[in-house]
Design an enzyme around this catalytic site. Structure first.
Site, PDB file in Angstrom:
ATOM      1  N   ASN A   9       1.163  -1.273   0.122  1.00  0.00           N
ATOM      2  CA  ASN A   9      -0.349   0.163  -0.420  1.00  0.00           C
ATOM      3  C   ASN A   9       0.452   1.434   0.202  1.00  0.00           C
ATOM      4  O   ASN A   9       1.333   1.529   0.494  1.00  0.00           O
ATOM      5  CB  ASN A   9      -0.936   0.228   1.259  1.00  0.00           C
ATOM      6  CG  ASN A   9      -1.868   0.950   1.368  1.00  0.00           C
ATOM      7  OD1 ASN A   9      -1.847   1.713   0.525  1.00  0.00           O
ATOM      8  ND2 ASN A   9      -2.401   1.244   2.904  1.00  0.00           N
ATOM      9  N   LYS A  11       0.384   4.349  -0.046  1.00  0.00           N
ATOM     10  CA  LYS A  11      -0.349   5.213   0.075  1.00  0.00           C
ATOM     11  C   LYS A  11      -0.219   7.043  -0.001  1.00  0.00           C
ATOM     12  O   LYS A  11       0.202   6.165  -1.788  1.00  0.00           O
ATOM     13  CB  LYS A  11      -0.140   5.656   1.787  1.00  0.00           C
ATOM     14  CG  LYS A  11       0.283   4.146   2.846  1.00  0.00           C
ATOM     15  CD  LYS A  11       0.107   4.195   3.973  1.00  0.00           C
ATOM     16  CE  LYS A  11       0.029   3.314   4.206  1.00  0.00           C
ATOM     17  NZ  LYS A  11      -0.177   3.084   6.364  1.00  0.00           N
ATOM     18  N   HIS A 100      -9.408   0.732   4.866  1.00  0.00           N
ATOM     19  CA  HIS A 100      -8.349   1.037   5.557  1.00  0.00           C
ATOM     20  C   HIS A 100      -8.935   1.970   6.176  1.00  0.00           C
ATOM     21  O   HIS A 100      -9.508   2.999   6.663  1.00  0.00           O
ATOM     22  CB  HIS A 100      -6.893   1.537   4.413  1.00  0.00           C
ATOM     23  CG  HIS A 100      -5.650   1.724   4.807  1.00  0.00           C
ATOM     24  ND1 HIS A 100      -6.112   2.567   6.156  1.00  0.00           N
ATOM     25  CD2 HIS A 100      -4.878   1.335   5.073  1.00  0.00           C
ATOM     26  CE1 HIS A 100      -4.549   2.708   6.648  1.00  0.00           C
ATOM     27  NE2 HIS A 100      -4.019   1.480   5.853  1.00  0.00           N
ATOM     28  N   GLU A 102      -7.219   4.691   8.173  1.00  0.00           N
ATOM     29  CA  GLU A 102      -6.876   6.395   7.471  1.00  0.00           C
ATOM     30  C   GLU A 102      -8.245   6.991   6.817  1.00  0.00           C
ATOM     31  O   GLU A 102      -8.749   7.484   6.797  1.00  0.00           O
ATOM     32  CB  GLU A 102      -5.751   6.399   6.860  1.00  0.00           C
ATOM     33  CG  GLU A 102      -4.171   5.736   7.412  1.00  0.00           C
ATOM     34  CD  GLU A 102      -3.322   5.401   6.247  1.00  0.00           C
ATOM     35  OE1 GLU A 102      -2.927   6.029   5.381  1.00  0.00           O
ATOM     36  OE2 GLU A 102      -2.233   5.100   7.368  1.00  0.00           O
ATOM     37  N   GLU A 172      -5.826  -5.160  10.328  1.00  0.00           N
ATOM     38  CA  GLU A 172      -4.591  -3.899  11.031  1.00  0.00           C
ATOM     39  C   GLU A 172      -5.103  -3.433  11.910  1.00  0.00           C
ATOM     40  O   GLU A 172      -5.649  -2.130  11.815  1.00  0.00           O
ATOM     41  CB  GLU A 172      -4.396  -2.899   9.675  1.00  0.00           C
ATOM     42  CG  GLU A 172      -4.229  -3.908   8.309  1.00  0.00           C
ATOM     43  CD  GLU A 172      -3.861  -2.965   7.480  1.00  0.00           C
ATOM     44  OE1 GLU A 172      -2.633  -2.423   6.970  1.00  0.00           O
ATOM     45  OE2 GLU A 172      -4.285  -1.509   6.875  1.00  0.00           O
ATOM     46  N   GLY A 178       2.012   2.668  10.651  1.00  0.00           N
ATOM     47  CA  GLY A 178       2.977   3.156  11.005  1.00  0.00           C
ATOM     48  C   GLY A 178       3.523   3.774  12.610  1.00  0.00           C
ATOM     49  O   GLY A 178       4.433   4.269  11.573  1.00  0.00           O
ATOM     50  N   SER A 218       3.148  -2.080  10.672  1.00  0.00           N
ATOM     51  CA  SER A 218       5.114  -2.065  10.369  1.00  0.00           C
ATOM     52  C   SER A 218       5.025  -3.491   9.939  1.00  0.00           C
ATOM     53  O   SER A 218       5.778  -4.341  10.862  1.00  0.00           O
ATOM     54  CB  SER A 218       4.723  -1.905  12.742  1.00  0.00           C
ATOM     55  OG  SER A 218       4.293  -0.301  12.415  1.00  0.00           O
TER      56      SER A 218
HETATM   57  P1  PGA Z   1       2.380   0.286   7.791  1.00  0.00           P
HETATM   58  O1  PGA Z   1       1.280  -0.079   6.591  1.00  0.00           O
HETATM   59  O2  PGA Z   1       3.540  -1.210   7.333  1.00  0.00           O
HETATM   60  O3  PGA Z   1       3.690   1.285   7.024  1.00  0.00           O
HETATM   61  O4  PGA Z   1       2.345   0.150   9.352  1.00  0.00           O
HETATM   62  C1  PGA Z   1       0.326  -0.017   6.563  1.00  0.00           C
HETATM   63  C2  PGA Z   1      -1.208  -0.316   5.965  1.00  0.00           C
HETATM   64  O5  PGA Z   1      -1.610   1.058   6.525  1.00  0.00           O
HETATM   65  O6  PGA Z   1      -1.885  -0.607   4.865  1.00  0.00           O
END
Ligand code: PGA
Length: 255
Positions: A9, A11, A100, A102, A172, A178, A218
Protein backbone atom coordinates in the site's frame (compact mmCIF):
# COMPACT_ATOMS: atom_id res chain seq x y z
CA UNK A 1 -5.94 -23.96 -0.74
CA UNK A 2 -6.38 -20.30 0.04
CA UNK A 3 -4.14 -17.79 -1.65
CA UNK A 4 -1.01 -16.34 -0.07
CA UNK A 5 -0.81 -12.64 -0.77
CA UNK A 6 1.73 -9.87 -0.28
CA UNK A 7 0.34 -6.42 -1.06
CA UNK A 8 2.05 -3.03 -1.00
CA UNK A 9 0.00 0.00 0.00
CA UNK A 10 1.93 2.99 -1.30
CA UNK A 11 -0.55 5.48 0.25
CA UNK A 12 0.06 9.11 -0.85
CA UNK A 13 3.75 8.56 -1.62
CA UNK A 14 5.95 8.61 -4.75
CA UNK A 15 5.62 10.90 -7.74
CA UNK A 16 5.03 9.42 -11.17
CA UNK A 17 8.69 8.88 -12.00
CA UNK A 18 9.50 7.28 -8.65
CA UNK A 19 6.46 5.02 -8.89
CA UNK A 20 7.54 3.80 -12.34
CA UNK A 21 11.07 3.20 -11.13
CA UNK A 22 9.93 1.19 -8.12
CA UNK A 23 7.69 -1.06 -10.20
CA UNK A 24 10.45 -1.42 -12.81
CA UNK A 25 12.88 -2.53 -10.09
CA UNK A 26 10.40 -5.13 -8.84
CA UNK A 27 9.82 -6.44 -12.37
CA UNK A 28 13.55 -6.64 -13.10
CA UNK A 29 14.13 -8.53 -9.87
CA UNK A 30 11.30 -10.87 -10.69
CA UNK A 31 12.60 -11.51 -14.23
CA UNK A 32 16.14 -12.11 -13.05
CA UNK A 33 14.90 -15.02 -11.00
CA UNK A 34 14.85 -13.33 -7.62
CA UNK A 35 11.27 -14.34 -7.04
CA UNK A 36 11.25 -17.73 -8.74
CA UNK A 37 10.23 -19.44 -5.50
CA UNK A 38 7.43 -16.91 -5.03
CA UNK A 39 5.45 -17.71 -8.18
CA UNK A 40 2.50 -19.03 -6.26
CA UNK A 41 2.30 -15.90 -4.11
CA UNK A 42 -0.13 -13.22 -5.27
CA UNK A 43 1.72 -9.89 -5.46
CA UNK A 44 -0.28 -6.67 -5.54
CA UNK A 45 0.66 -2.99 -5.51
CA UNK A 46 -1.71 -0.22 -4.50
CA UNK A 47 -0.43 3.03 -6.06
CA UNK A 48 -2.34 6.33 -6.08
CA UNK A 49 -5.23 6.34 -8.62
CA UNK A 50 -3.30 8.46 -11.11
CA UNK A 51 -0.77 5.75 -11.86
CA UNK A 52 -3.10 2.75 -12.07
CA UNK A 53 -3.39 2.73 -15.86
CA UNK A 54 0.29 3.15 -16.69
CA UNK A 55 1.49 0.80 -13.96
CA UNK A 56 -1.06 -1.86 -14.97
CA UNK A 57 0.34 -1.72 -18.50
CA UNK A 58 3.92 -1.86 -17.24
CA UNK A 59 3.16 -4.80 -14.93
CA UNK A 60 1.08 -6.69 -17.52
CA UNK A 61 3.20 -9.85 -17.87
CA UNK A 62 5.16 -9.56 -14.65
CA UNK A 63 2.96 -11.52 -12.26
CA UNK A 64 2.34 -8.34 -10.25
CA UNK A 65 -1.23 -7.03 -10.07
CA UNK A 66 -2.32 -3.45 -9.49
CA UNK A 67 -5.11 -2.24 -7.21
CA UNK A 68 -6.68 1.01 -6.02
CA UNK A 69 -6.47 2.35 -2.47
CA UNK A 70 -10.13 3.38 -2.41
CA UNK A 71 -13.21 3.71 -4.61
CA UNK A 72 -16.48 5.59 -4.55
CA UNK A 73 -19.56 4.03 -3.00
CA UNK A 74 -21.56 5.41 -5.97
CA UNK A 75 -21.78 3.98 -9.45
CA UNK A 76 -21.30 7.19 -11.47
CA UNK A 77 -22.55 10.77 -11.68
CA UNK A 78 -22.09 14.24 -10.21
CA UNK A 79 -19.64 13.43 -7.40
CA UNK A 80 -16.72 15.77 -8.06
CA UNK A 81 -13.35 14.29 -7.22
CA UNK A 82 -14.61 10.73 -6.78
CA UNK A 83 -13.43 7.67 -8.71
CA UNK A 84 -15.77 4.75 -9.35
CA UNK A 85 -14.97 1.05 -9.15
CA UNK A 86 -15.87 0.71 -12.82
CA UNK A 87 -13.32 3.41 -13.79
CA UNK A 88 -10.67 1.67 -11.71
CA UNK A 89 -11.37 -1.69 -13.33
CA UNK A 90 -11.34 -0.11 -16.80
CA UNK A 91 -7.77 1.11 -16.15
CA UNK A 92 -6.51 -2.40 -15.48
CA UNK A 93 -6.75 -2.77 -11.71
CA UNK A 94 -7.84 -6.11 -10.25
CA UNK A 95 -8.07 -5.23 -6.54
CA UNK A 96 -9.29 -2.40 -4.32
CA UNK A 97 -8.65 -1.59 -0.66
CA UNK A 98 -11.84 -0.85 1.25
CA UNK A 99 -12.04 0.59 4.75
CA UNK A 100 -8.38 1.22 5.47
CA UNK A 101 -8.18 2.73 8.97
CA UNK A 102 -6.87 6.00 7.50
CA UNK A 103 -10.04 6.23 5.38
CA UNK A 104 -12.23 5.36 8.36
CA UNK A 105 -10.61 7.85 10.74
CA UNK A 106 -9.46 10.79 8.52
CA UNK A 107 -12.26 10.68 5.96
CA UNK A 108 -15.13 9.55 8.16
CA UNK A 109 -15.98 6.42 6.20
CA UNK A 110 -18.78 4.56 7.93
CA UNK A 111 -19.74 0.88 8.02
CA UNK A 112 -22.63 1.65 5.70
CA UNK A 113 -20.46 3.44 3.08
CA UNK A 114 -17.93 0.63 3.22
CA UNK A 115 -20.59 -2.01 2.64
CA UNK A 116 -21.63 -0.08 -0.49
CA UNK A 117 -18.00 0.17 -1.65
CA UNK A 118 -17.57 -3.59 -1.30
CA UNK A 119 -20.65 -4.05 -3.49
CA UNK A 120 -19.31 -1.63 -6.11
CA UNK A 121 -16.04 -3.57 -6.23
CA UNK A 122 -17.72 -6.94 -6.66
CA UNK A 123 -20.08 -5.60 -9.32
CA UNK A 124 -17.05 -4.44 -11.31
CA UNK A 125 -14.91 -7.55 -10.84
CA UNK A 126 -12.50 -5.91 -8.43
CA UNK A 127 -11.46 -8.05 -5.48
CA UNK A 128 -12.00 -5.96 -2.34
CA UNK A 129 -9.36 -6.19 0.37
CA UNK A 130 -11.49 -5.23 3.33
CA UNK A 131 -9.48 -3.67 6.17
CA UNK A 132 -10.45 -3.97 9.82
CA UNK A 133 -8.68 -3.15 13.05
CA UNK A 134 -9.06 -1.87 16.58
CA UNK A 135 -7.47 1.16 18.23
CA UNK A 136 -5.11 0.86 21.20
CA UNK A 137 -7.84 2.12 23.53
CA UNK A 138 -10.22 -0.53 22.28
CA UNK A 139 -7.63 -3.27 22.80
CA UNK A 140 -6.69 -1.99 26.24
CA UNK A 141 -10.32 -2.02 27.28
CA UNK A 142 -10.68 -5.54 25.94
CA UNK A 143 -13.12 -4.55 23.21
CA UNK A 144 -10.94 -5.64 20.29
CA UNK A 145 -12.82 -8.83 19.43
CA UNK A 146 -16.19 -7.06 19.57
CA UNK A 147 -14.91 -4.22 17.34
CA UNK A 148 -13.58 -6.61 14.72
CA UNK A 149 -16.80 -8.63 14.75
CA UNK A 150 -18.81 -5.42 14.35
CA UNK A 151 -16.70 -4.21 11.40
CA UNK A 152 -17.04 -7.55 9.60
CA UNK A 153 -20.73 -7.87 10.38
CA UNK A 154 -21.57 -4.43 9.03
CA UNK A 155 -19.11 -4.26 6.15
CA UNK A 156 -19.24 -7.76 4.70
CA UNK A 157 -21.94 -10.01 6.09
CA UNK A 158 -24.67 -8.60 3.86
CA UNK A 159 -23.00 -10.53 1.02
CA UNK A 160 -24.19 -13.87 -0.31
CA UNK A 161 -21.70 -16.70 0.22
CA UNK A 162 -20.80 -16.71 -3.48
CA UNK A 163 -19.93 -13.00 -3.32
CA UNK A 164 -18.08 -13.34 -0.03
CA UNK A 165 -15.74 -15.89 -1.60
CA UNK A 166 -14.25 -13.05 -3.67
CA UNK A 167 -13.30 -10.98 -0.65
CA UNK A 168 -9.90 -10.77 1.06
CA UNK A 169 -9.66 -9.49 4.64
CA UNK A 170 -6.77 -7.49 6.09
CA UNK A 171 -6.48 -7.29 9.88
CA UNK A 172 -4.60 -4.09 10.65
CA UNK A 173 -4.56 -3.05 14.30
CA UNK A 174 -4.64 0.76 14.17
CA UNK A 175 -1.97 0.99 16.87
CA UNK A 176 0.46 -0.90 14.65
CA UNK A 177 -0.02 1.07 11.42
CA UNK A 178 2.99 3.23 10.63
CA UNK A 179 4.11 3.15 14.27
CA UNK A 180 6.92 0.62 14.08
CA UNK A 181 5.04 -1.39 16.72
CA UNK A 182 3.92 -4.72 15.31
CA UNK A 183 1.34 -7.04 16.82
CA UNK A 184 3.14 -10.07 18.16
CA UNK A 185 2.71 -13.24 16.14
CA UNK A 186 0.54 -14.58 19.00
CA UNK A 187 -1.71 -11.49 19.05
CA UNK A 188 -2.08 -11.55 15.26
CA UNK A 189 -2.72 -15.30 15.07
CA UNK A 190 -5.29 -15.06 17.88
CA UNK A 191 -7.25 -12.38 15.99
CA UNK A 192 -6.93 -14.11 12.61
CA UNK A 193 -8.27 -17.36 14.12
CA UNK A 194 -11.14 -15.37 15.65
CA UNK A 195 -11.96 -13.81 12.26
CA UNK A 196 -11.97 -17.24 10.63
CA UNK A 197 -14.36 -18.51 13.30
CA UNK A 198 -16.79 -15.67 12.64
CA UNK A 199 -16.70 -16.50 8.92
CA UNK A 200 -17.26 -20.17 9.74
CA UNK A 201 -20.35 -19.34 11.77
CA UNK A 202 -21.79 -17.16 9.02
CA UNK A 203 -20.86 -18.99 5.80
CA UNK A 204 -19.62 -22.45 6.86
CA UNK A 205 -16.31 -24.31 6.66
CA UNK A 206 -15.61 -23.99 2.95
CA UNK A 207 -15.75 -20.17 2.96
CA UNK A 208 -13.84 -20.02 6.25
CA UNK A 209 -10.95 -22.10 5.01
CA UNK A 210 -10.85 -20.40 1.58
CA UNK A 211 -10.70 -16.79 2.83
CA UNK A 212 -7.27 -15.16 2.76
CA UNK A 213 -6.68 -13.04 5.87
CA UNK A 214 -3.68 -10.69 5.69
CA UNK A 215 -1.89 -8.99 8.54
CA UNK A 216 -0.96 -5.30 8.28
CA UNK A 217 0.71 -2.86 10.64
CA UNK A 218 4.48 -2.32 10.64
CA UNK A 219 5.05 -5.64 8.90
CA UNK A 220 8.62 -5.61 7.57
CA UNK A 221 11.43 -7.81 6.30
CA UNK A 222 12.43 -8.68 9.87
CA UNK A 223 9.09 -9.78 11.32
CA UNK A 224 7.31 -11.11 8.19
CA UNK A 225 8.67 -14.65 8.48
CA UNK A 226 7.34 -15.19 12.00
CA UNK A 227 3.96 -13.61 11.17
CA UNK A 228 3.55 -15.54 7.91
CA UNK A 229 4.33 -18.84 9.60
CA UNK A 230 1.16 -18.56 11.73
CA UNK A 231 -1.55 -20.95 10.52
CA UNK A 232 -4.23 -18.30 9.98
CA UNK A 233 -2.04 -15.53 8.53
CA UNK A 234 -2.08 -15.71 4.75
CA UNK A 235 0.19 -12.80 3.95
CA UNK A 236 0.58 -9.11 4.55
CA UNK A 237 -0.60 -5.64 3.64
CA UNK A 238 2.58 -3.60 3.74
CA UNK A 239 2.79 0.19 3.97
CA UNK A 240 6.18 1.77 4.69
CA UNK A 241 8.24 -1.30 3.82
CA UNK A 242 6.62 -1.55 0.36
CA UNK A 243 8.27 1.69 -0.75
CA UNK A 244 11.69 0.06 -1.20
CA UNK A 245 12.04 -2.77 -3.71
CA UNK A 246 14.59 -4.62 -1.60
CA UNK A 247 12.40 -4.63 1.52
CA UNK A 248 9.23 -5.57 -0.35
CA UNK A 249 10.97 -8.44 -2.14
CA UNK A 250 12.41 -9.74 1.07
CA UNK A 251 8.90 -9.73 2.58
CA UNK A 252 7.57 -11.67 -0.43
CA UNK A 253 10.33 -14.21 0.12
CA UNK A 254 9.43 -14.61 3.80
CA UNK A 255 6.90 -17.39 3.22
P1 PGA B 1 2.59 0.18 7.65
O1 PGA B 1 1.17 0.39 6.96
O2 PGA B 1 3.15 -1.12 7.12
O3 PGA B 1 3.41 1.36 7.27
O4 PGA B 1 2.35 0.09 9.13
C1 PGA B 1 0.30 -0.69 6.72
C2 PGA B 1 -0.99 -0.19 6.11
O5 PGA B 1 -1.45 0.90 6.48
O6 PGA B 1 -1.56 -0.84 5.24
Amino acid sequence: MRKKIVAGNWKMNLNSEAANLLLQELITYSKNGGLETANQIVKILFPPYLYIQSLSALAATSGISIGAQNCSDKEFGAFTGEVSASMIASCGAKYCLVGHSERRSYFGETDHTLALKVEQCLKNNLIPIFCIGETLNERNSNKHFAIIEHQINHGLFHLAEQQFKNVVIAYEPVWAIGTGVTASADQAQEMHAFIRTIILKKYGPSAASATSILYGGSCNSKNAKELFSCPDIDGGLIGGASLKAEDFISIIKSF
